[in-house]
Design a protein around this motif. Structure first.
Motif, mmCIF file in Angstrom:
data_model
loop_
_atom_site.group_PDB
_atom_site.id
_atom_site.type_symbol
_atom_site.label_atom_id
_atom_site.label_comp_id
_atom_site.label_asym_id
_atom_site.label_seq_id
_atom_site.Cartn_x
_atom_site.Cartn_y
_atom_site.Cartn_z
ATOM 1 N N UNK A 192 0.827 -1.217 0.000
ATOM 2 C CA UNK A 192 0.000 0.000 0.000
ATOM 3 C C UNK A 192 0.859 1.263 0.000
ATOM 4 N N UNK A 193 2.031 1.194 -0.671
ATOM 5 C CA UNK A 193 2.985 2.290 -0.506
ATOM 6 C C UNK A 193 2.610 3.580 -1.239
ATOM 7 N N UNK A 194 1.815 3.501 -2.303
ATOM 8 C CA UNK A 194 1.542 4.722 -3.073
ATOM 9 C C UNK A 194 0.430 5.561 -2.452
ATOM 10 N N UNK A 195 -0.683 4.903 -2.145
ATOM 11 C CA UNK A 195 -1.769 5.623 -1.473
ATOM 12 C C UNK A 195 -2.694 4.653 -0.759
ATOM 13 N N UNK A 196 -3.362 5.185 0.244
ATOM 14 C CA UNK A 196 -4.369 4.412 0.961
ATOM 15 C C UNK A 196 -5.624 5.272 1.083
ATOM 16 N N UNK A 197 -6.751 4.602 1.296
ATOM 17 C CA UNK A 197 -7.995 5.349 1.503
ATOM 18 C C UNK A 197 -8.999 4.483 2.227
ATOM 19 N N UNK A 198 -9.864 5.108 3.046
ATOM 20 C CA UNK A 198 -10.923 4.334 3.696
ATOM 21 C C UNK A 198 -11.774 3.629 2.650
ATOM 22 N N UNK A 199 -12.254 2.433 3.008
ATOM 23 C CA UNK A 199 -13.071 1.647 2.082
ATOM 24 C C UNK A 199 -14.487 1.531 2.590
ATOM 25 N N UNK A 200 -14.722 0.492 3.418
ATOM 26 C CA UNK A 200 -16.052 0.295 3.998
ATOM 27 C C UNK A 200 -16.162 1.099 5.295
ATOM 28 N N UNK A 201 -17.347 1.614 5.642
ATOM 29 C CA UNK A 201 -17.520 2.230 6.960
ATOM 30 C C UNK A 201 -17.098 1.243 8.055
ATOM 31 N N UNK A 202 -16.431 1.746 9.112
ATOM 32 C CA UNK A 202 -15.894 0.848 10.138
ATOM 33 C C UNK A 202 -16.964 -0.026 10.794
ATOM 34 N N UNK A 203 -16.532 -1.234 11.160
ATOM 35 C CA UNK A 203 -17.424 -2.233 11.761
ATOM 36 C C UNK A 203 -17.010 -2.416 13.216
ATOM 37 N N UNK A 204 -18.000 -2.352 14.133
ATOM 38 C CA UNK A 204 -17.689 -2.490 15.558
ATOM 39 C C UNK A 204 -17.439 -3.957 15.894
ATOM 40 N N UNK A 215 -5.370 -0.011 -0.643
ATOM 41 C CA UNK A 215 -3.996 0.433 -0.773
ATOM 42 C C UNK A 215 -3.552 0.217 -2.208
ATOM 43 N N UNK A 216 -2.671 1.094 -2.657
ATOM 44 C CA UNK A 216 -2.272 1.068 -4.066
ATOM 45 C C UNK A 216 -0.756 0.942 -4.174
ATOM 46 N N UNK A 217 -0.332 0.078 -5.096
ATOM 47 C CA UNK A 217 1.091 -0.097 -5.382
ATOM 48 C C UNK A 217 1.318 0.223 -6.848
ATOM 49 N N UNK A 218 2.337 1.034 -7.103
ATOM 50 C CA UNK A 218 2.635 1.431 -8.474
ATOM 51 C C UNK A 218 3.604 0.435 -9.091
ATOM 52 N N UNK A 219 3.265 -0.076 -10.269
ATOM 53 C CA UNK A 219 4.177 -0.994 -10.964
ATOM 54 C C UNK A 219 4.498 -0.421 -12.346
ATOM 55 N N UNK A 220 5.376 -1.116 -13.091
ATOM 56 C CA UNK A 220 5.681 -0.694 -14.458
ATOM 57 C C UNK A 220 4.444 -0.821 -15.344
ATOM 58 N N UNK A 221 3.468 -1.590 -14.880
ATOM 59 C CA UNK A 221 2.236 -1.816 -15.649
ATOM 60 C C UNK A 221 1.063 -1.052 -15.022
ATOM 61 N N UNK A 222 1.343 0.040 -14.347
ATOM 62 C CA UNK A 222 0.267 0.823 -13.736
ATOM 63 C C UNK A 222 0.040 0.435 -12.280
#
Ligand code: BMA
Length: 311
Positions: A192-204, A215-222
């Motif tokens: 998740x080194x490039x960016x992260x972001x909230x996904x689902x609303x948190x669950x108790x 999380x996003x990882x950048x590769x040579x293929x996008x």
């Protein structure tokens, strides 16, 4: 740890453009909540303009969804929201708090992307409440409980100096938001080194608030979009108790690897079930909707026992 902590449903994809009674090009990045004895899905669809709208589909079992005849939310032409929704509405999240379902979504316009908040009691009548961020925010999820009388949300501003990290922000009334703090950053040379972001609303859970994020990882293929799990303190959600070091889901099925945007699994919603499992819903390649199941206790264990640093 089990190898596949999320078990994919064998009937994936569960909703595609072929199931929608009006013309759309994609069905993805959907919020899902239980409303009475039904599962309600609010999904994003691209139109042939390349801009997005939000549709609604219902299900009795959480797997087989039937879409409404008309879209649920399209850019408004009236009032203060019009100038900010001109380019489309995207990636809804839904949280039930008291009697209201709060819907956050990305509003795109020539002024940038910001978060809009609407509410409904029945998914019939919808009321736009407020534009709750400035530009350069996406991925905002509201906690289903208040903390010391304040609503809390996880949000994802972007800045050049500290790219795409997860913050927490509070509000007394859903309109005015503040007291923001950074809670979690991408981890260098990690999935998740490039960016992260909230996904689902948190669950108790009994051990903390479970947050399923992307999380996003950048590769040579996008870029490759994957999902991970983090655990926030039950009483102070700004405190991270642990973040799972490994991803919980990555693009593997053909409809996750190839599509409108390749190599994407992206969640906007997850439904906890009484048997201790959670149904996680994700968009595959920004094109179709999929679902899988995980055991909540295993996700929490991953966060606590195989943890990485938060910031
Ligand atoms: C992000 C958002 C998501 C999308 C993802 C992959 O920036 O646009 O809606 O699913 O990219 O394309």
């Amino acid at each position: 740890m089990p190898n596949d902590i999320v078990e994919r449903y064998s009937g994936n994809p569960i909703l595609t453009k072929a199931d929608i009674p009006y013309p759309v090009e994609t069905v993805h990045n959907a919020a899902v909540v239980k409303h009475g004895d039904q599962y309600i899905m609010l999904f994003r669809s691209h139109l042939r303009t390349g801009r997005s709208i939000i549709g609604l589909a219902c299900s009795q079992d959480g797997y087989k969804f039937v879409a409404d005849a008309e879209p649920f939310l399209i850019p408004t032409q009236e009032g203060p929201f019009a100038a900010y929704e001109e380019f489309g509405v995207e990636d809804p999240r839904v949280t039930k708090i008291d009697d209201d379902y709060l819907i956050t979504y990305s509003a795109y316009s020539r002024n940038g992307v910001r978060i809009a908040l609407a509410k409904t009691k029945d998914f019939d009548e919808i009321e736009r409440v407020s534009l709750i961020t400035q530009a350069d925010y996406r991925n905002t999820v509201i906690f289903p409980e208040k903390f010391d009388g304040l609503y809390a949300r996880l949000d994802r501003p972007h800045s050049e100096i500290s790219p795409w990290s997860i913050w927490i922000t509070y509000s007394p009334d859903l309109v005015f938001w503040g007291e923001s703090q950074l809670v979690m950053k991408p981890e260098p040379y990690h999935w998740d080194e490039m960016k992260i972001g909230p996904g689902a609303p948190p669950i108790k859970t009994d051990r903390g608030w479970l947050s399923i994020y992307h999380g996003v990882f950048q590769t040579m293929d996008g870029s490759v979009y994957r999902l991970g799990a983090a655990l926030h303190d039950l009483h102070n959600p700004a405190k991270i108790l642990g973040i799972g070091d490994s991803w919980i889901l990555q693009p593997e099925d053909p409809w996750e690897i190839t599509g409108y945007v390749h190599n994407v699994v992206f969640t906007c919603g997850a439904v906890p079930e009484p048997d201790g499992t959670v149904k996680i819903y994700w968009g595959g390649a920004d094109t179709v909707m999929c679902v899988g199941e995980a055991k909540i206790a295993e996700l929490v264990d991953l966060c606590l026992q195989h943890s990485r640093a938060a910031v």
